[in-house]
Motif scaffolding. Structure first.
Motif, PDB file in Angstrom:
ATOM      1  N   GLY A   1      73.426  41.775  56.013  1.00  0.00           N
ATOM      2  CA  GLY A   1      74.134  40.646  56.600  1.00  0.00           C
ATOM      3  C   GLY A   1      73.815  40.582  58.083  1.00  0.00           C
ATOM      4  N   GLY A   2      73.743  39.376  58.623  1.00  0.00           N
ATOM      5  CA  GLY A   2      73.352  39.244  60.020  1.00  0.00           C
ATOM      6  C   GLY A   2      74.154  38.202  60.760  1.00  0.00           C
ATOM      7  N   TYR A   3      74.187  38.359  62.091  1.00  0.00           N
ATOM      8  CA  TYR A   3      74.862  37.405  62.977  1.00  0.00           C
ATOM      9  C   TYR A   3      73.953  37.146  64.169  1.00  0.00           C
ATOM     10  N   MET A   4      73.802  35.879  64.522  1.00  0.00           N
ATOM     11  CA  MET A   4      73.042  35.497  65.710  1.00  0.00           C
ATOM     12  C   MET A   4      73.793  34.380  66.409  1.00  0.00           C
ATOM     13  N   THR A   5      73.978  34.524  67.692  1.00  0.00           N
ATOM     14  CA  THR A   5      74.746  33.533  68.445  1.00  0.00           C
ATOM     15  C   THR A   5      74.081  32.160  68.350  1.00  0.00           C
ATOM     16  N   SER A   6      74.907  31.117  68.329  1.00  0.00           N
ATOM     17  CA  SER A   6      74.415  29.750  68.296  1.00  0.00           C
ATOM     18  C   SER A   6      75.281  28.897  69.216  1.00  0.00           C
ATOM     19  N   PHE A   7      74.621  28.093  70.044  1.00  0.00           N
ATOM     20  CA  PHE A   7      75.348  27.246  70.995  1.00  0.00           C
ATOM     21  C   PHE A   7      75.135  25.766  70.699  1.00  0.00           C
ATOM     22  N   SER A   8      74.683  25.480  69.471  1.00  0.00           N
ATOM     23  CA  SER A   8      74.390  24.099  69.117  1.00  0.00           C
ATOM     24  C   SER A   8      74.892  23.803  67.712  1.00  0.00           C
ATOM     25  N   ARG A   9      75.521  22.639  67.532  1.00  0.00           N
ATOM     26  CA  ARG A   9      75.936  22.189  66.207  1.00  0.00           C
ATOM     27  C   ARG A   9      75.256  20.869  65.863  1.00  0.00           C
ATOM     28  N   GLY A  10      74.069  20.671  66.462  1.00  0.00           N
ATOM     29  CA  GLY A  10      73.303  19.468  66.162  1.00  0.00           C
ATOM     30  C   GLY A  10      72.662  19.552  64.793  1.00  0.00           C
ATOM     31  N   SER A  11      71.785  18.619  64.510  1.00  0.00           N
ATOM     32  CA  SER A  11      71.146  18.538  63.197  1.00  0.00           C
ATOM     33  C   SER A  11      70.436  19.837  62.849  1.00  0.00           C
ATOM     34  N   GLY A  12      70.828  20.438  61.728  1.00  0.00           N
ATOM     35  CA  GLY A  12      70.210  21.679  61.276  1.00  0.00           C
ATOM     36  C   GLY A  12      70.708  22.923  61.964  1.00  0.00           C
ATOM     37  N   ASN A  13      71.594  22.794  62.932  1.00  0.00           N
ATOM     38  CA  ASN A  13      72.091  23.937  63.695  1.00  0.00           C
ATOM     39  C   ASN A  13      73.573  24.176  63.402  1.00  0.00           C
ATOM     40  N   GLY A  14      74.113  25.231  63.969  1.00  0.00           N
ATOM     41  CA  GLY A  14      75.531  25.533  63.844  1.00  0.00           C
ATOM     42  C   GLY A  14      75.835  26.751  63.001  1.00  0.00           C
ATOM     43  N   ASP A  15      74.840  27.297  62.289  1.00  0.00           N
ATOM     44  CA  ASP A  15      75.054  28.514  61.507  1.00  0.00           C
ATOM     45  C   ASP A  15      74.971  29.735  62.429  1.00  0.00           C
ATOM     46  N   THR A  16      75.786  30.720  62.154  1.00  0.00           N
ATOM     47  CA  THR A  16      75.710  31.966  62.927  1.00  0.00           C
ATOM     48  C   THR A  16      75.486  33.187  62.036  1.00  0.00           C
ATOM     49  N   SER A  17      75.609  33.039  60.708  1.00  0.00           N
ATOM     50  CA  SER A  17      75.504  34.203  59.831  1.00  0.00           C
ATOM     51  C   SER A  17      74.498  33.959  58.714  1.00  0.00           C
ATOM     52  N   GLY A  18      74.043  35.051  58.122  1.00  0.00           N
ATOM     53  CA  GLY A  18      73.122  34.977  57.000  1.00  0.00           C
ATOM     54  C   GLY A  18      73.222  36.250  56.176  1.00  0.00           C
ATOM     55  N   TYR A  19      72.792  36.166  54.915  1.00  0.00           N
ATOM     56  CA  TYR A  19      72.938  37.294  53.994  1.00  0.00           C
ATOM     57  C   TYR A  19      71.696  37.386  53.121  1.00  0.00           C
ATOM     58  N   GLN A  20      71.415  38.583  52.650  1.00  0.00           N
ATOM     59  CA  GLN A  20      70.332  38.736  51.700  1.00  0.00           C
ATOM     60  C   GLN A  20      70.505  39.981  50.851  1.00  0.00           C
ATOM     61  N   GLY A  21      70.073  39.874  49.609  1.00  0.00           N
ATOM     62  CA  GLY A  21      69.993  41.003  48.694  1.00  0.00           C
ATOM     63  C   GLY A  21      68.544  41.205  48.330  1.00  0.00           C
ATOM     64  N   ARG A  22      68.045  42.435  48.460  1.00  0.00           N
ATOM     65  CA  ARG A  22      66.626  42.708  48.250  1.00  0.00           C
ATOM     66  C   ARG A  22      66.443  43.817  47.227  1.00  0.00           C
ATOM     67  N   MET A  23      65.336  43.764  46.509  1.00  0.00           N
ATOM     68  CA  MET A  23      64.976  44.827  45.573  1.00  0.00           C
ATOM     69  C   MET A  23      63.514  45.204  45.763  1.00  0.00           C
ATOM     70  N   ARG A  24      63.188  46.438  45.380  1.00  0.00           N
ATOM     71  CA  ARG A  24      61.809  46.915  45.448  1.00  0.00           C
ATOM     72  C   ARG A  24      61.547  47.863  44.288  1.00  0.00           C
ATOM     73  N   ILE A  25      60.405  47.711  43.644  1.00  0.00           N
ATOM     74  CA  ILE A  25      59.971  48.611  42.582  1.00  0.00           C
ATOM     75  C   ILE A  25      58.584  49.140  42.948  1.00  0.00           C
ATOM     76  N   ASN A  26      58.410  50.477  42.915  1.00  0.00           N
ATOM     77  CA  ASN A  26      57.135  51.124  43.198  1.00  0.00           C
ATOM     78  C   ASN A  26      56.623  51.844  41.958  1.00  0.00           C
ATOM     79  N   LEU A  27      55.332  51.726  41.684  1.00  0.00           N
ATOM     80  CA  LEU A  27      54.653  52.499  40.650  1.00  0.00           C
ATOM     81  C   LEU A  27      53.459  53.186  41.302  1.00  0.00           C
ATOM     82  N   ASP A  28      53.426  54.514  41.222  1.00  0.00           N
ATOM     83  CA  ASP A  28      52.371  55.309  41.857  1.00  0.00           C
ATOM     84  C   ASP A  28      51.705  56.164  40.781  1.00  0.00           C
TER      85      ASP A  28
END
Length: 541
Positions: free
Chosen positions: A67-94
């Motif tokens: 999860g992440g946070y980045m400051t934002s000082f604009s709520r114009g078109s496409g702006n205004g978000d301050t947070s984001g999230y992601q779920g990631r996976m990885r599979i290795n075969l050696d």
């Protein structure tokens, strides 16, 4: 009746006895032995023999929440978000097999994930630009939602040969101690290559690698983007078809340019990148020197019709290049696991080899990661001289340092910082200014006519710098589990003069270039900055 019944029973008993006697003479079928999986100890923990073969296999992987946070000082078109999230996976075969020529190895890694939030915290525009992430098209998810899929590794190693999809042999530090990888520095974890490594001895090795140039391309500067905008699910989707750059092809009797044609600056693929590296690995750490060549190759010039044409030579291909030096020093005398990285890189026409665009975003000539960003950085590897039609390369350099410290076996921290610059020669920007004035190019992609206020304040092809500084704290309560937080600060700025503040004055470019050019006073800035925080929970297995 009793006699008949007794005879039948006696006959059945006799047949049963005879059958049993014959059955005793038949061979008994045994069940096939079960082949149990055997542990393979030749290559370390976790390997086992694939049943029926002499190949050892290790299966491993990873699950991650971020999860992440980045400051934002604009709520114009496409702006205004301050947070984001992601779920990631990885599979290795050696998979490894011992042969008369040494170990034959095949390694495969698949990364996938779901991301939400704006670029810089959640979804990645950089990954979308190279086809590794796919955006959602809903009203509320467009630009804020993407699925990520990447064949991160798929290579074969045999007798010094490496062939397939692997990390570039040019890279060294590659953001090893960071979450977001925001510091300036080269980090191409997935590229297609064919390489040979010679082991000299005592930890010294040398590698020559032929690598895919696509993953090292930064666009040639163009003041236009000719695009199509199909209607997909009610949302306009931008798809760039080509980027034309004006070149002078007609002149008057005094030798002054009066007309122009265009060069298609979408790069063609002809030569691969050639990478060479010398590396030393010792108990005290590692050191590496690497160099690379990178061809810049564009299309033809399309001449304007109905004008007297001055012949212009086809835009010749140009070889960009980059060099890098890196040093890693292990510091167990401070604490077991401590290590220091130092790295510096310089390039001409090879910005992605120096990694100057790591924070803002790559594979685009200009972009903005900060919401409400005051001005954009330009990352073009070269410009097309409008008088000669030939390429003029840009210059970039980066330096980065990072230190990892273990407070206890369960607690560790990393601190990191970087500085970078990208520059365009003064005559290249002035020449582009003359072209943009004659072609009547407007907006923030325009350079403006030299000597005008627009030229002095426009952001296009300005020399810029970038500073990144950050730190992290990670807790590992049990083996292979990390719970950590990272924060970092980024500042971008112009190296000289001032530029228009597009956040405070979104229409300033049209005023400064238009009829109000003599009276309109726009807000201007010299730098912009942002702070970011990331939380990560990760389990490796």
């Amino acid at each position: 009746m009793k006699l008949l019944k007794g005879s039948l029973l006696g006959s059945a008993a006799a047949f049963a006895a005879v059958g049993a006697a014959h059955a005793a003479d038949l061979p008994i079928k045994k069940a096939a032995p079960i082949e149990y999986v055997r542990v393979c100890t030749a290559y370390g923990a976790g390997f086992f023999y694939i049943p029926g073969t002499d190949t050892c296999l290790r299966i491993s992987g990873r699950a991650r929440f971020e999860g992440g946070y980045m400051t934002s000082f604009s709520r114009g078109s496409g702006n205004g978000d301050t947070s984001g999230y992601q779920g990631r996976m990885r599979i290795n075969l050696d998979a490894r097999t011992q042969t008369a020529y040494g170990t034959l190895r095949a390694f495969v890694r698949l990364d996938a994930g779901a991301r939400t939030g704006y670029s810089g915290v959640g979804q990645s525009g950089t990954q979308q630009r190279i086809g590794q992430a796919y955006p959602g098209l809903g009203n509320d998810s467009f630009g804020r939602d993407s699925q990520f899929m990447n064949v991160d590794k798929a290579f074969i190693q045999f007798a010094g040969l490496t062939a397939g999809r692997a990390s570039s042999f040019f890279d060294f530090y590659a953001h090893d101690f960071e979450f977001a990888g925001a510091s300036a520095g080269s980090d191409v974890a997935s590229t297609n290559l064919l390489a040979y490594t010679a082991t000299v001895g005592n930890g010294l090795s040398a590698t020559i690698s032929v690598e895919d140039p696509i993953y090292r391309r930064t666009p040639i500067f163009s003041p236009y983007s000719v695009s199509v905008t199909p209607n997909v699910g009610g949302v306009a989707v931008l798809a760039v078809t080509n980027q034309p750059t004006p070149v002078f092809i007609t002149y008057n009797t005094r030798g002054l340019p009066t007309g122009y044609g265009y060069v298609d600056t979408i790069q063609r693929t002809r030569l691969p990148d050639f990478v060479g590296a010398i590396r030393l690995d010792q108990a005290w750490g590692s050191a590496q020197l690497s160099a690379a060549t990178h061809e810049l190759n564009v299309g033809n010039e399309s001449q304007a019709s109905g004008q007297p044409i001055r012949p212009i030579a086809h835009t010749r291909n140009t070889q960009g290049w980059a060099v890098q030096g890196g040093l890693k020093v292990n510091a167990p005398f401070i604490a077991p696991g401590d290590a220091l990285y130092l790295q510096g890189a310089y390039g001409e026409g090879a910005q992605l080899y120096t990694g100057y665009s790591a924070f803002t975003g790559s594979y685009t000539q200009t972009t903005a990661t900060i919401q409400g960003q005051k001005f954009n950085q330009f990352f073009a590897d070269a410009t097309v001289n409008p008088f000669t039609g030939q390429l003029q390369t840009s210059q970039s350099f980066t330096v980065v340092g990072s230190y990892l410290h273990y407070w206890t076996p369960e607690w560790r921290s990393a601190v990191f910082s970087s500085y970078g610059e990208q520059s365009f020669s003064q005559n290249a920007r002035a020449a582009q200014g003359v072209a943009s004035s004659l072609a009547n190019i407007g907006g923030s992609l325009a350079v403006g006519a030299p000597g005008t206020r627009f030229y002095n304040l426009s952001e296009a092809l300005r020399n810029t710098y970038e500073i990144v500084a950050g730190a992290s704290l990670i807790w590992s309560p049990v083996k292979d589990l990390d719970i950590g937080v990272e924060g970092y600060y980024t500042q971008i700025g112009v190296k000289n003069g001032r530029v228009i503040d597009k956040d405070k004055n979104p229409t300033a470019y049209s005023h400064v270039a238009g009829i109000n050019a003599g009276t309109y006073v726009p807000r201007t800035v010299t730098q912009d900055s942002v702070s970011s925080v990331r939380l990560r929970v990760q389990r490796d297995f």
